[in-house]
Enzyme design. Structure first.
Site, PDB file in Angstrom:
ATOM      1  N   SER A 110       0.959  -1.168  -0.233  1.00 57.27           N
ATOM      2  CA  SER A 110      -0.042   0.153  -0.206  1.00 57.27           C
ATOM      3  C   SER A 110       0.916   1.175  -0.062  1.00 57.27           C
ATOM      4  O   SER A 110       2.183   1.176   0.216  1.00 57.27           O
ATOM      5  CB  SER A 110      -1.033  -0.021   1.191  1.00 57.27           C
ATOM      6  N   CYS A 111       0.155   2.441  -0.197  1.00 49.18           N
ATOM      7  CA  CYS A 111       0.992   3.642  -0.535  1.00 49.18           C
ATOM      8  C   CYS A 111       1.997   3.758   0.867  1.00 49.18           C
ATOM      9  O   CYS A 111       1.775   3.466   1.812  1.00 49.18           O
ATOM     10  CB  CYS A 111       0.064   4.627  -0.156  1.00 49.18           C
ATOM     11  N   PRO A 112       3.471   4.069   0.714  1.00 49.22           N
ATOM     12  CA  PRO A 112       4.090   4.421  -0.737  1.00 49.22           C
ATOM     13  C   PRO A 112       4.835   3.253  -1.305  1.00 49.22           C
ATOM     14  O   PRO A 112       5.525   3.463  -2.075  1.00 49.22           O
ATOM     15  CB  PRO A 112       4.867   5.541  -0.079  1.00 49.22           C
ATOM     16  N   GLY A 113       4.391   1.948  -0.833  1.00 47.41           N
ATOM     17  CA  GLY A 113       4.825   0.813  -1.478  1.00 47.41           C
ATOM     18  C   GLY A 113       4.985   0.870  -3.140  1.00 47.41           C
ATOM     19  O   GLY A 113       6.301   0.650  -3.456  1.00 47.41           O
ATOM     20  N   ASP A 148      -3.586  -0.179  -5.252  1.00 44.36           N
ATOM     21  CA  ASP A 148      -4.001   0.907  -4.564  1.00 44.36           C
ATOM     22  C   ASP A 148      -4.417   2.093  -5.583  1.00 44.36           C
ATOM     23  O   ASP A 148      -3.675   2.433  -6.260  1.00 44.36           O
ATOM     24  CB  ASP A 148      -2.686   1.418  -3.818  1.00 44.36           C
TER      25      ASP A 148
END
Lengths: 182, 83
Positions: free
Chosen positions: B21-24, B48
């Site tokens: 998920s953010c920032p992945g 996402d």
């Protein structure tokens, strides 16, 4: 006397130069809160910025400093009563932070951690590790550290950990294109 | 680019960030960009929703060319040409 176009142009060029070179692609952040949610926001923004190749400098002050303590560590020797009390009552490390809302004696915190895992949101420990890999600087405010009675040996091992005062923050913030206070 | 054009692109590298998920996804894209040449095309898979908007912003900043997004069921395929 009227200025010639050339003179005005020269003045403008100088101004543009100053504007172009005074602000770096840099994010400077004050992290003051020891709330789990705010810390998460701070690290997600920091890691996101670093992923966009923005230089990131985080300044940890006041309550937030306790989040950078080693989780399993006896308090350092030579502390007075107040410092011992602060050391005992404040969270030790990122893992012990509480939610600013709906903490419910820790139930809310465990619920949110469960939801984060389910939604593939990185934990604070993971984000800290990534921050280290991306070269994010963390400076700890020495004045606050002294107030709380924390010692350097109680702090986590982080590759770019430093100790600084307000002038360092101001100098870095002044040349940054972004500044945040969390 | 139309969806058909995007689907027929010759991708040089694909990175699956659906498990993050953010920032992945952004981190994954940044890492993958370092491994390809200028002019190569990168495909980022993300579940996402925010990534759809994030990758074009990142691409503009880094002088890459955002080509477009293809919506699949439950995830997105985002295409960027390295600048």
């Amino acid at each position: 006397m009227f200025e010639t176009i050339e003179q005005r142009l020269e003045k403008l060029e100088k101004k543009v130069d100053v504007l172009e070179y005074s602000r770096k692609d840099q994010l400077t952040m004050v992290v003051m809160s020891d709330d789990l949610d705010k810390m998460l926001a701070a690290f997600i923004i920091a890691v996101g910025a670093a992923a966009m190749d923005t230089k990131v400098k985080m300044f940890f002050t006041f309550w937030a400093i306790s989040a950078l303590r080693k989780e399993h560590m006896k308090q350092a020797k030579g502390k007075d009563v107040t410092a011992r009390m602060f050391g005992t009552m404040l969270p030790k490390g990122l893992g012990q932070l509480k939610l600013s809302k709906m903490n419910m004696q820790g139930i809310g915190k465990y619920m949110i951690k469960g939801i984060m895992k389910h939604n593939n949101v990185s934990s604070l420990d993971e984000l800290l590790a990534v921050a280290g890999e991306l070269g994010i600087d963390i400076d700890i405010c020495t004045m606050s550290m002294d107030l709380m009675g924390f010692k350097k040996e109680e702090m986590i091992d982080y590759p770019n950990l430093g100790y600084a005062g307000v002038a360092t923050f101001l100098a870095d913030a002044g040349e940054s294109s972004m500044q945040l206070f969390i | 680019m139309t969806t058909e054009e995007l689907k027929s692109l010759k991708v040089n590298k694909s990175v699956d960030a659906r498990g993050t998920s953010c920032p992945g996804p952004l981190l994954a894209a940044k890492k993958a960009m370092g491994e390809i040449k200028s002019g190569d095309i990168l495909e980022v898979l993300s579940a996402d929703e925010g990534t759809k908007k994030d990758i074009p912003k990142w691409a503009t900043k880094k002088k890459h060319e955002y080509l477009g997004t293809v919506e699949e069921s439950g995830y997105f395929k985002i295409y960027v040409k390295k600048g």
